[in-house]
Design an enzyme around this catalytic site. Structure first.
Site, PDB file in Angstrom:
ATOM      1  N   CYS A 216     -11.776   3.470  -5.747  1.00  0.00           N
ATOM      2  CA  CYS A 216     -10.986   3.494  -4.498  1.00  0.00           C
ATOM      3  C   CYS A 216      -9.615   4.015  -4.903  1.00  0.00           C
ATOM      4  O   CYS A 216      -8.637   3.271  -5.000  1.00  0.00           O
ATOM      5  CB  CYS A 216     -10.878   2.095  -3.903  1.00  0.00           C
ATOM      6  SG  CYS A 216     -12.468   1.311  -3.627  1.00  0.00           S
ATOM      7  N   ALA A 217      -9.543   5.310  -5.158  1.00  0.00           N
ATOM      8  CA  ALA A 217      -8.426   5.840  -5.948  1.00  0.00           C
ATOM      9  C   ALA A 217      -7.210   6.293  -5.150  1.00  0.00           C
ATOM     10  O   ALA A 217      -6.103   6.331  -5.670  1.00  0.00           O
ATOM     11  CB  ALA A 217      -8.925   7.001  -6.789  1.00  0.00           C
ATOM     12  N   CYS A 341      -4.140  -5.781  -3.255  1.00  0.00           N
ATOM     13  CA  CYS A 341      -2.725  -6.080  -3.012  1.00  0.00           C
ATOM     14  C   CYS A 341      -2.658  -7.116  -1.891  1.00  0.00           C
ATOM     15  O   CYS A 341      -2.015  -6.908  -0.873  1.00  0.00           O
ATOM     16  CB  CYS A 341      -1.928  -4.819  -2.691  1.00  0.00           C
ATOM     17  SG  CYS A 341      -2.650  -3.790  -1.410  1.00  0.00           S
TER      18      CYS A 341
HETATM   19  C1  LIG Z   1      -5.805  -0.102  -1.856  1.00  0.00           C
HETATM   20  S1  LIG Z   1      -6.171   1.532  -1.479  1.00  0.00           S
HETATM   21  C2  LIG Z   1      -6.263   2.220  -3.093  1.00  0.00           C
HETATM   22  C3  LIG Z   1      -4.919   2.501  -3.709  1.00  0.00           C
HETATM   23  C4  LIG Z   1      -5.043   3.343  -4.961  1.00  0.00           C
HETATM   24  N1  LIG Z   1      -5.902   2.750  -5.941  1.00  0.00           N
HETATM   25  C5  LIG Z   1      -3.680   3.602  -5.590  1.00  0.00           C
HETATM   26  O1  LIG Z   1      -3.323   2.946  -6.561  1.00  0.00           O
HETATM   27  O2  LIG Z   1      -2.973   4.493  -5.104  1.00  0.00           O
HETATM   28  C6  LIG Z   1      -7.862   1.448  -1.073  1.00  0.00           C
HETATM   29  C7  LIG Z   1      -8.564   2.778  -0.927  1.00  0.00           C
HETATM   30  O3  LIG Z   1      -9.958   2.498  -0.747  1.00  0.00           O
HETATM   31  C8  LIG Z   1     -10.499   3.514   0.042  1.00  0.00           C
HETATM   32  N2  LIG Z   1     -11.795   3.023   0.556  1.00  0.00           N
HETATM   33  C9  LIG Z   1     -12.042   2.237   1.628  1.00  0.00           C
HETATM   34  N3  LIG Z   1     -13.352   2.010   1.740  1.00  0.00           N
HETATM   35  C10 LIG Z   1     -13.950   2.665   0.723  1.00  0.00           C
HETATM   36  C11 LIG Z   1     -15.305   2.838   0.307  1.00  0.00           C
HETATM   37  N4  LIG Z   1     -16.304   2.273   0.989  1.00  0.00           N
HETATM   38  N5  LIG Z   1     -15.546   3.591  -0.780  1.00  0.00           N
HETATM   39  C12 LIG Z   1     -14.539   4.184  -1.466  1.00  0.00           C
HETATM   40  N6  LIG Z   1     -13.252   4.062  -1.117  1.00  0.00           N
HETATM   41  C13 LIG Z   1     -12.960   3.310  -0.050  1.00  0.00           C
HETATM   42  C14 LIG Z   1      -9.438   3.780   1.094  1.00  0.00           C
HETATM   43  O4  LIG Z   1      -9.603   5.070   1.643  1.00  0.00           O
HETATM   44  C15 LIG Z   1      -8.152   3.625   0.281  1.00  0.00           C
HETATM   45  O5  LIG Z   1      -7.711   4.871  -0.156  1.00  0.00           O
END
Ligand SMILES: C[S@@+](CC[C@H](N)C(=O)[O-])C[C@H]1O[C@@H](n2cnc3c(N)ncnc32)[C@H](O)[C@@H]1O
Length: 406
Positions: A216-217, A341
């Protein structure tokens, strides 16, 4: 606008006290917003002449089709400007939940939830932390240069930057740093980061030559810390379900100078069964899961108004799904890091304990982050939690788990 959004429930409460009708919500949107912006300036900003704040709001209303309301806007805002600020903002006669909610402008459901876990004094400190401005930090792109060279370059540009006590790769950029005006930044010498994200990257502990996947980058805060730790050697798969958000990583990837042979951007839904060739392939897997964000409520002005208590349960169930799929990607002896977070147990301890009960090959382990300060942040279950009122950091949860070897 951001300040008004942040403080909106306090502002609306105060305006309703001053409106004869007592009903802000019945006014036309443009009139309501002019009152809100004016009240925000009068109540929360120093250095603005009250008469200027009032006149600006009156002028906005006069220009539109609701100019008939301009006298009322003038009258209400002038009354607020004349009254004692501290008595307008004294909510002490209300219930504890309402008082804290209005004092700091947080939704009542969230204040009530926090009061179940923390004392009123602590909730007060947590909300204060989220309403305060915080410094700006950067992670050194060690692929390009070491931190000494980067600091020298920033000094030559006349920025007042310094190294930090906690992390040897992090620079405190101070409050006035403007990334778009710094050559060192524009040429990819560093990326902007928050300190808990650095802790997450340290929990992953990526080394040059590793195979790493960040499920989830986007927008890439932790990806780029790990990429720097790997010095561009090995491979890192930065995945996200949202293509638009992957573009945010792409922009920084170009600036930081990473090739697509090293940093692979992949659209992937991490709740779904993983690709065959990924199973058991990665040394390090990071799940920085989508969450309610209750630990970072200060970052975006509207963050506190966009979530409900129901979201926490929904997001927790997505987190456990992602973590269960992620476990399959870890090679024997490899590590799996889960972080959110959020300050809520449902999006931290509960998810990991449920995961561990279903995945006996994994066990929790401590990790070391630089100078050992963070060793004190682990709780008795071996999970790391940061809290605004204790550590003066945003609220994060981190668990590092190791998969048993063959
Ligand atoms: C907390 S943010 C990640 C922040 C990132 N790791 C950073 O440090 O900048 C969560 C991310 O998970 C993604 N996300 C949500 N559901 C997801 C899924 N089913 N599979 C992959 N990514 C997902 C969202 O689009 C979002 O970008």
């Amino acid at each position: 606008v951001a300040g008004t959004t942040r403080r909106i429930n306090t502002i609306d409460y105060v305006l309703n006290q001053f409106l004869k009708s007592g009903n802000l919500s019945k006014l036309p949107a443009v009139v309501r917003d002019a009152l809100r912006v004016g009240a925000y300036q009068l109540l929360f900003l120093d250095g603005i002449e009250p008469s200027c704040a009032v006149d600006a709001s009156v002028e906005i209303v006069k220009k539109g089709k609701y100019k008939g309301f301009s006298g009322m806007v003038n009258g209400v805002l002038r009354k607020i400007a004349r009254a004692e600020k501290c008595s307008i903002l004294d909510f002490s006669g209300l219930s504890q939940i309402a008082m804290l909610s209005l004092k700091h402008s947080f939704p009542e459901w969230l204040v009530a939830k926090w009061l179940q876990s923390f004392s009123a004094d602590r909730v007060n400190l947590i909300c204060e932390h989220f309403n305060n401005k915080h410094g700006l930090f950067a992670y050194c792109n060690k692929t390009k240069q070491n931190i000494v060279i980067l600091l020298t370059a920033l000094e030559a540009e006349d920025w007042n930057c310094r190294s930090t006590n906690s992390f040897s790769d992090v620079i405190d950029l101070g409050k006035n740093f403007k990334p778009e005006k710094s050559t060192a930044f524009l040429q990819g010498g560093m990326h902007i980061v928050d300190l808990p994200s650095v802790l997450v990257a340290k929990a992953v502990g990526a080394n040059p030559g590793d195979k790493v996947i960040d499920l989830c980058a986007a927008p890439g805060g932790k990806t780029f810390c790990m990429a720097a730790d790997m010095e561009g050697k090995g491979s890192i798969y930065a995945c996200d379900v949202d293509n638009g958000r992957l573009d945010l990583i792409r922009d920084n990837m170009v600036r930081l100078g990473y090739s697509d042979q090293f940093l692979h951007l992949i659209k992937n839904d991490a709740t779904e069964k993983p690709r065959e060739d990924w199973i058991g392939y990665f040394d390090r897997v990071l799940v920085d899961a989508p969450c309610s964000g209750t630990g970072v409520m200060g970052r975006k002005a509207d963050a506190r108004w966009r979530k409900s208590s129901h979201d926490i349960a929904v997001l927790a169930s997505i987190q456990i799904k992602i973590l269960s799929q992620a476990a399959m990607l870890v090679k024997p002896g490899g590590t799996l890091v889960y972080s959110t977070c959020s300050m809520e147990q449902e999006e931290g301890e509960d998810v990991v304990n449920q995961f561990l009960a279903q995945n006996s090959k994994f066990s929790v382990e401590h990790f070391c982050a630089d100078d050992g300060v963070f060793a004190t942040y682990f709780n008795e279950d071996g999970f790391l939690r940061t809290f605004p009122h204790i550590h003066d950091l945003d609220g994060f949860f981190i668990a590092r788990m190791r998969c048993a070897g063959e």
